[in-house]
Motif scaffolding. Structure first.
Motif, short mmCIF file in Angstrom:
data_model
loop_
_atom_site.label_atom_id
_atom_site.label_comp_id
_atom_site.label_asym_id
_atom_site.label_seq_id
_atom_site.Cartn_x
_atom_site.Cartn_y
_atom_site.Cartn_z
N ARG A 4 0.83 -1.21 0.00
CA ARG A 4 0.00 0.00 0.00
C ARG A 4 0.86 1.26 0.00
O ARG A 4 2.06 1.22 0.27
CB ARG A 4 -0.91 -0.01 1.24
N THR A 5 0.21 2.37 -0.30
CA THR A 5 0.84 3.68 -0.15
C THR A 5 -0.09 4.59 0.61
O THR A 5 -1.32 4.45 0.56
CB THR A 5 1.17 4.31 -1.52
N THR A 6 0.50 5.53 1.33
CA THR A 6 -0.26 6.53 2.05
C THR A 6 0.54 7.82 2.04
O THR A 6 1.76 7.82 1.81
CB THR A 6 -0.56 6.08 3.49
N GLN A 7 -0.12 8.92 2.30
CA GLN A 7 0.55 10.22 2.40
C GLN A 7 0.86 10.50 3.86
O GLN A 7 -0.04 10.58 4.69
CB GLN A 7 -0.33 11.33 1.84
N GLN A 12 4.81 10.62 -0.07
CA GLN A 12 4.13 9.39 -0.47
C GLN A 12 4.94 8.22 0.07
O GLN A 12 6.12 8.05 -0.25
CB GLN A 12 4.00 9.30 -1.99
N SER A 63 9.23 4.26 -1.38
CA SER A 63 8.70 5.55 -0.91
C SER A 63 9.34 6.69 -1.68
O SER A 63 10.36 6.53 -2.35
CB SER A 63 8.93 5.71 0.59
N THR A 88 -0.68 8.76 11.15
CA THR A 88 -1.42 8.74 9.89
C THR A 88 -2.26 7.47 9.78
O THR A 88 -3.41 7.51 9.33
CB THR A 88 -0.45 8.84 8.70
N LEU A 89 -1.70 6.35 10.20
CA LEU A 89 -2.41 5.07 10.15
C LEU A 89 -3.30 4.85 11.38
O LEU A 89 -3.95 3.82 11.49
CB LEU A 89 -1.43 3.90 10.01
#
Length: 298
Positions: A4-7, A12, A63, A88-89
């Motif tokens: 997965r990716t997240t900001q 990123q 990343s 963030t998570l």
């Protein structure tokens, strides 16, 4: 396993994840010169009962690589990033795996909010300077004489051969052939841009900044006594057996297991390490009965 990716702020961030969303979390920050790839086998081994999360740190793996004006590429910057990542998570409680440079980032996370830490698992991540192994001798010389010449010496290790030495050095013959060449070829291919190489040199140059933190980290361990498992490979030029045993100065009840490996135990001794970790987590960071699967595999 999910990819997965997240900001995280403006960065990123790629991460690997295994396990149910409501399972207890094991956070896996990586060190040098790795990425979340080094935890791939552990995710598969423990994802039946725990939620394992392994991010690629900025400038590593998949990343993003922000400009130095946007991200500092120092130990302070990576410690702050890891804190931002867990927020963030929305990870409110977690076990932390402490390995290599990731031990610095993870310990600072633990110190920041101790009540969120369920336990620690330490794998060849040292905080006792008097137990440094002989491979630190050359680094000490560079640290003692910072500047352009020192930077060139550090940069010389940022190479395919340097990465190979980090992954396969010091191992006895009967263990060395367990280290897959994918480790250094993959990570070198991912690091091989001028920007990433320069940023990595900045991080390596900043390593002396970790030394004043050691006393504070030892004090955190003495004061809070987090449940701790130590799994260690003593064939490690940076962190020999004494580096592992030193933790008993501050954590006398920590469980210590030595294996006939080196710095990268998850590559060479996963079948021995995983059951020890599973037993420890079942006791101190167990899944809820509602979310737990059937009996553990034998």
């Amino acid at each position: 396993m999910r990819h997965r990716t997240t900001q995280v702020g403006a960065i990123q961030t790629f991460y690997r994840e295994a396990g149910a969303d409501d399972a207890p979390v094991l956070l896996l920050p990586h060190g040098y010169p790795g990425s979340s790839f080094v935890y791939r086998h552990l995710l598969a081994a423990l994802g039946d009962r725990w939620r394992l999360i392994a991010p690629d740190l900025p400038g590593f793996g998949y990343s993003a690589t922000p400009a130095p004006e946007e991200f500092g590429y120092t130990f302070d910057a990576y410690a702050d990033f890891l804190y931002d990542f867990v927020n963030t998570l929305e990870l409110n409680r977690y076990a932390i795996w402490l390995h290599d440079y990731g031990s610095q980032f993870g310990l600072r996370l633990a110190m920041r909010e101790p009540d969120r830490v369920a336990c620690l698992i330490i794998q060849n991540g040292d905080i006792y300077e008097d137990e440094f192994g002989p491979k630190y001798d050359g680094l000490r010389e560079l640290w003692a004489n910072p500047g352009a010449e020192s930077r060139r010496g550090i940069a010389a290790h940022v190479s395919l051969e340097g990465f190979r030495d980090e992954f396969a050095g010091e191992l006895p013959d009967h263990v060395a052939d367990r280290i897959p060449p994918d480790l250094w070829t993959l990570h070198w291919s991912l690091m091989g841009t001028p920007e990433r190489m320069a940023n990595l040199v900045r991080l390596l140059e900043d390593q002396p900044s970790t030394l004043p933190w050691f006393e504070r980290q030892q004090a955190y361990l003495r004061e809070h006594q987090p449940p701790t498992l130590i799994v260690w490979g003593p064939h490690d030029g940076y962190m020999p057996e004494g580096s592992a045993r030193a933790y008993h100065r501050d954590l006398p009840d920590a469980e210590l297991h030595l294996f006939d490996g080196g710095h990268w135990l998850l590559e060479t001794h996963l079948d021995e390490v995983a059951p020890v970790v599973r037993d420890f987590l079942n006791r101190v960071h167990p899944p809820s009965r509602r979310g737990a699967p059937g009996p553990d595999p034998v």
